[in-house]
Design an enzyme around this catalytic site. Sequence first.
Site, PDB file in Angstrom:
ATOM      1  CG  ASN A   1     -68.264  17.878  -0.691  1.00  0.00           C
ATOM      2  OD1 ASN A   1     -67.942  17.286  -1.899  1.00  0.00           O
ATOM      3  ND2 ASN A   1     -67.313  18.281  -0.504  1.00  0.00           N
TER       4      ASN A   1
ATOM      5  CB  CYS B   1     -60.305  19.397   3.273  1.00  0.00           C
ATOM      6  SG  CYS B   1     -61.477  19.069   2.263  1.00  0.00           S
TER       7      CYS B   1
HETATM    8  N1  PLP Z   1     -66.002  12.012   0.343  1.00  0.00           N
HETATM    9  C1  PLP Z   1     -67.958  13.604   0.460  1.00  0.00           C
HETATM   10  C2  PLP Z   1     -68.384  13.700  -0.566  1.00  0.00           C
HETATM   11  C3  PLP Z   1     -66.975  14.224   2.154  1.00  0.00           C
HETATM   12  O1  PLP Z   1     -68.056  15.530   1.638  1.00  0.00           O
HETATM   13  C4  PLP Z   1     -66.234  14.100   2.726  1.00  0.00           C
HETATM   14  C5  PLP Z   1     -65.849  15.363   3.895  1.00  0.00           C
HETATM   15  O2  PLP Z   1     -65.705  15.490   4.487  1.00  0.00           O
HETATM   16  C6  PLP Z   1     -65.132  12.743   2.650  1.00  0.00           C
HETATM   17  C7  PLP Z   1     -65.432  12.087   1.756  1.00  0.00           C
HETATM   18  C8  PLP Z   1     -64.665  12.665   3.457  1.00  0.00           C
HETATM   19  O3  PLP Z   1     -64.467  12.086   5.090  1.00  0.00           O
HETATM   20  P1  PLP Z   1     -63.778  12.214   6.542  1.00  0.00           P
HETATM   21  O4  PLP Z   1     -63.728  13.399   6.515  1.00  0.00           O
HETATM   22  O5  PLP Z   1     -65.156  10.926   7.206  1.00  0.00           O
HETATM   23  O6  PLP Z   1     -62.368  11.672   5.848  1.00  0.00           O
END
Ligand code: PLP
Length: 377
Positions: free
Chosen positions: A148, A323
């Site tokens: 991400n 986050c």
């Molecule tokens: N995994 C990845 C690669 C992400 O980019 C995100 C989002 O921030 C998540 C997991 C978590 O997703 P969610 O916001 O739907 O809990």
Amino acid sequence: MKVYLDNQATTPIDPRVKEEIIRCYDNFWGNPASAGHAWGWQAEEMVNIARGRVARLIKGDEKGIVFTSGATESINLALLGFRDSKPKRVLYSAIEHKAVLDVTKELVHCGFEAVQIRVDNSGRLDLEMLKNELVKPTLIVSIIAANNEIGTIQDLYEIKKLCRSKNALLHLDITQLLAQKEFDYSKIGADLLSFSSHKMYGPKGIGVLYLNQIARDEIRPIIFGGGHQSGLRAGTLNTTSISGLGIACKILSEELPEIQNHLLKLSNRALDNLRAQIPEITINGSTEHRLPGNLNMSLPGLNASDLLAKLASKVALSTTSACLSKSGGSSYVLEAIGLTPAQRVSSFRLSPGRFNTIEEIDFATNEIFSTYKTLKK
Ligand code: PLP
């Protein structure tokens, strides 16, 4: 002009998704678990249609789909669901999303050994280390298919082959990959997949854990209640959001090649514009194996937080994942790929989305350059 270029944090809702959600709120608000009347049957039918759309996008089996509240919950179920299984050993990459990192800590509390696998300077997994660590009996390997922060895409076939050869389960976090690249489950065949609707122009608060038969036979739920979704995730199904996710998946199934071309055009334009003004710019992550809608860059001498603060009301960019930015943490992903503290401070992510235009990119890169010049003074 105001330009949102933080589409890896979340995407705006596609108008077609919104229309479907409203249609669902107006007409199909029954409880899909109500077996005794038409309101329930219609709501169940909506869920089944959406399930089919999700399965078609990933080329998987409808039976393997469990709806969750998002990728974080999917990841929790995918890993904590095996808390009573053996051998108690989990492998994960150094650049996993926080959800995986925190859940593996919890598994350690449950008696697991958790081993972090290195990545190289481009963010690709050290396959030799994975192979060596798999010599010891391992229950599950959890890998982020596309990162991400830096957009690096892993060699999923090779990772799958290594896990299969040692009978370790493979969980892939395909949250970012699925929104921008083809994913063919029938070819890759991991045991578990986590993904989320709000990264693909769908509503927030809904996601999927996909499980094959092997994983379904072994996993235990983490949320208990009325036995919904074959007992794997209790709670009344969020019919409206599930329907919205279904349309988001349908759009991706039908339009992905155009979306990819558009994202690549926007990313290339942003890079060309910035390079023309600041030739010493460097790209973080793989240039070869990369999401088309991710540009993570370092601008020498820049404090990226200052740049973002100055642009905050006009251009949305980010220095790290959403986050981590909230908790004030610095990027462990950039650290894992070997960036020095100075390089990390000077790095930021620009992630265009499918509703952005070339004009917006030109505006944003002009703003970035003029602010950079001011800050350098
Ligand atoms: N995994 C990845 C690669 C992400 O980019 C995100 C989002 O921030 C998540 C997991 C978590 O997703 P969610 O916001 O739907 O809990």
